[in-house]
Design a protein around this motif. Sequence first.
Motif, mmCIF file in Angstrom:
data_model
loop_
_atom_site.group_PDB
_atom_site.id
_atom_site.type_symbol
_atom_site.label_atom_id
_atom_site.label_comp_id
_atom_site.label_asym_id
_atom_site.label_seq_id
_atom_site.Cartn_x
_atom_site.Cartn_y
_atom_site.Cartn_z
ATOM 1 N N ILE A 167 0.829 -1.208 0.000
ATOM 2 C CA ILE A 167 0.000 0.000 0.000
ATOM 3 C C ILE A 167 0.862 1.256 0.000
ATOM 4 N N GLU A 168 1.872 1.273 0.867
ATOM 5 C CA GLU A 168 2.714 2.461 0.969
ATOM 6 C C GLU A 168 3.461 2.727 -0.342
ATOM 7 N N ILE A 169 3.901 1.665 -1.007
ATOM 8 C CA ILE A 169 4.633 1.852 -2.250
ATOM 9 C C ILE A 169 3.706 2.308 -3.366
ATOM 10 N N PHE A 170 2.526 1.685 -3.495
ATOM 11 C CA PHE A 170 1.691 2.101 -4.622
ATOM 12 C C PHE A 170 1.150 3.515 -4.427
ATOM 13 N N SER A 171 1.003 3.968 -3.187
ATOM 14 C CA SER A 171 0.550 5.350 -2.983
ATOM 15 C C SER A 171 1.576 6.339 -3.541
ATOM 16 N N GLN A 172 2.855 6.028 -3.406
ATOM 17 C CA GLN A 172 3.895 6.887 -3.959
ATOM 18 C C GLN A 172 3.896 6.866 -5.474
ATOM 19 N N VAL A 173 3.792 5.658 -6.025
ATOM 20 C CA VAL A 173 3.848 5.522 -7.477
ATOM 21 C C VAL A 173 2.636 6.166 -8.128
ATOM 22 N N HIS A 174 1.460 6.025 -7.534
ATOM 23 C CA HIS A 174 0.272 6.677 -8.073
ATOM 24 C C HIS A 174 0.495 8.190 -8.172
ATOM 25 N N TYR A 175 1.091 8.758 -7.124
ATOM 26 C CA TYR A 175 1.291 10.205 -7.144
ATOM 27 C C TYR A 175 2.317 10.604 -8.205
ATOM 28 N N ARG A 176 3.477 9.969 -8.180
ATOM 29 C CA ARG A 176 4.555 10.394 -9.075
ATOM 30 C C ARG A 176 4.236 10.117 -10.543
ATOM 31 N N ALA A 177 3.626 8.967 -10.826
ATOM 32 C CA ALA A 177 3.408 8.571 -12.214
ATOM 33 C C ALA A 177 2.114 9.112 -12.800
ATOM 34 N N SER A 178 1.102 9.359 -11.960
ATOM 35 C CA SER A 178 -0.212 9.712 -12.492
ATOM 36 C C SER A 178 -0.757 11.050 -12.007
ATOM 37 N N ILE A 179 -0.710 11.292 -10.712
ATOM 38 C CA ILE A 179 -1.330 12.505 -10.168
ATOM 39 C C ILE A 179 -0.477 13.738 -10.419
ATOM 40 N N GLU A 180 0.805 13.668 -10.103
ATOM 41 C CA GLU A 180 1.685 14.830 -10.244
ATOM 42 C C GLU A 180 1.727 15.387 -11.675
ATOM 43 N N PRO A 181 1.874 14.551 -12.703
ATOM 44 C CA PRO A 181 2.010 15.110 -14.054
ATOM 45 C C PRO A 181 0.712 15.563 -14.719
ATOM 46 N N ASP A 182 -0.440 15.312 -14.091
ATOM 47 C CA ASP A 182 -1.722 15.640 -14.714
ATOM 48 C C ASP A 182 -2.118 17.075 -14.377
ATOM 49 N N GLY A 183 -2.118 17.944 -15.380
ATOM 50 C CA GLY A 183 -2.440 19.349 -15.174
ATOM 51 C C GLY A 183 -3.919 19.657 -15.174
ATOM 52 N N GLU A 184 -4.777 18.635 -15.314
ATOM 53 C CA GLU A 184 -6.217 18.860 -15.397
ATOM 54 C C GLU A 184 -6.946 18.547 -14.093
ATOM 55 N N LEU A 185 -6.210 18.287 -13.034
ATOM 56 C CA LEU A 185 -6.842 17.915 -11.765
ATOM 57 C C LEU A 185 -7.139 19.134 -10.904
ATOM 58 N N SER A 186 -8.114 18.999 -10.019
ATOM 59 C CA SER A 186 -8.401 20.035 -9.031
ATOM 60 C C SER A 186 -7.130 20.354 -8.246
ATOM 61 N N ALA A 187 -6.842 21.642 -8.065
ATOM 62 C CA ALA A 187 -5.607 22.047 -7.399
ATOM 63 C C ALA A 187 -5.531 21.514 -5.973
ATOM 64 N N LEU A 188 -6.635 21.585 -5.243
ATOM 65 C CA LEU A 188 -6.637 21.056 -3.875
ATOM 66 C C LEU A 188 -6.378 19.564 -3.881
ATOM 67 N N TRP A 189 -6.992 18.853 -4.826
ATOM 68 C CA TRP A 189 -6.788 17.417 -4.901
ATOM 69 C C TRP A 189 -5.311 17.077 -5.088
ATOM 70 N N LYS A 190 -4.655 17.779 -6.007
ATOM 71 C CA LYS A 190 -3.238 17.511 -6.249
ATOM 72 C C LYS A 190 -2.408 17.805 -5.008
ATOM 73 N N ASP A 191 -2.732 18.901 -4.316
ATOM 74 C CA ASP A 191 -1.955 19.246 -3.132
ATOM 75 C C ASP A 191 -2.131 18.213 -2.022
ATOM 76 N N VAL A 192 -3.343 17.699 -1.858
ATOM 77 C CA VAL A 192 -3.579 16.664 -0.845
ATOM 78 C C VAL A 192 -2.610 15.508 -1.040
ATOM 79 N N PHE A 193 -2.488 15.047 -2.269
ATOM 80 C CA PHE A 193 -1.659 13.864 -2.491
ATOM 81 C C PHE A 193 -0.184 14.194 -2.655
ATOM 82 N N LEU A 194 0.127 15.458 -2.919
ATOM 83 C CA LEU A 194 1.522 15.885 -2.846
ATOM 84 C C LEU A 194 2.009 15.777 -1.405
ATOM 85 N N PHE A 195 1.265 16.362 -0.478
ATOM 86 C CA PHE A 195 1.697 16.342 0.921
ATOM 87 C C PHE A 195 1.619 14.933 1.506
ATOM 88 N N HIS A 196 0.623 14.169 1.104
ATOM 89 C CA HIS A 196 0.528 12.775 1.526
ATOM 90 C C HIS A 196 1.762 12.007 1.071
#
Length: 319
Positions: A167-196
């Motif tokens: 779980i801990e590893i896939f949470s990191q990979v989801h953020y780096r590979a999918s959430i971080e590079p997507d410029g179409e996401l809600s700004a708050l949503w991206k920040d939540v998972f950046l800090f997470h």
Amino acid sequence: MDSTVIERAPAGTANRYAQCIEASKRVRWDIDRDVIRGRDFDYTRKFLPDSLSKVQALPFLSPTEKRFLSQVQGRTYANMFALVERFIGSKTTELSQAHSLGDQVAFEALVRLTDEELKHQELFRRLDVLMAAGMPAGYTFLPQPNEVAEVVLGKGDWAVMALTLDIEIFSQVHYRASIEPDGELSALWKDVFLFHWKEESQHAILDELEWRRVHAATSEAERDRGVDELIELVGAVDGICQAQSACDAAYFMKNAGRKFTPAEQEKVQDVMLQAYRWQYVASGAQLARYGEVLQALTTPAQMARIQAALAPVFAHVGA
């Protein structure tokens, strides 16, 4: 096995515990000051990126419907992390007792991990309140955190740590590979998972250290039983995926603003399940980092049992 009798981590790991403490201090954040900052979610934007939501497998949805589906899945995504962090925090507290009167650096590292997991749970609870106000009524998150935690914590330390590291590893990979590079996401949503992600990076290191420590103090018979328990836990996670995906698909179609044909309904339900199986089972199990640790701590026969158990899920998601 009783975690209080596990010996301290082998020589050479102390520096890794210390590094986690230093990183934890450096990235420490506050929910209101750093993450939410008085903001709400932007419902004109997606929450989950397409690579996680699998929404592109539903070409009959309009852009507005695809965005709403990503928000439904995103709400469940946050609730799923709140769910798993309930048992992760409890297990970490238990394991930390093996260090409490010995290695104080390792003890502090695990205490900090527990504190951060409690903070993450509060964050995700608050996010659900925000989403409840901004999304149609009727959403239901079916699994109950305490009930799930009791089932997970009823297994041995070996199996629980195997699941936790995944779980801990896939949470990191989801953020780096999918959430971080997507410029179409809600700004708050991206920040939540950046800090997470910033704090989960240390957690994965500590989970691996503790799993290896547990493994070293576990008999061959206990390890083999641990493999069976891990398979049972993965099956339980898949059961949650099946139930929640059906619930979320029904909620999505009820609130999408139009009627779907029977074929479309079936496809939405299937893709929702594929997405959840990908997010919470397959995406972590296939990661090289996780596979290397799992292979190091199992025999070839045990690995074959795990792979056979995962095969139906992998086949469904096309992994």
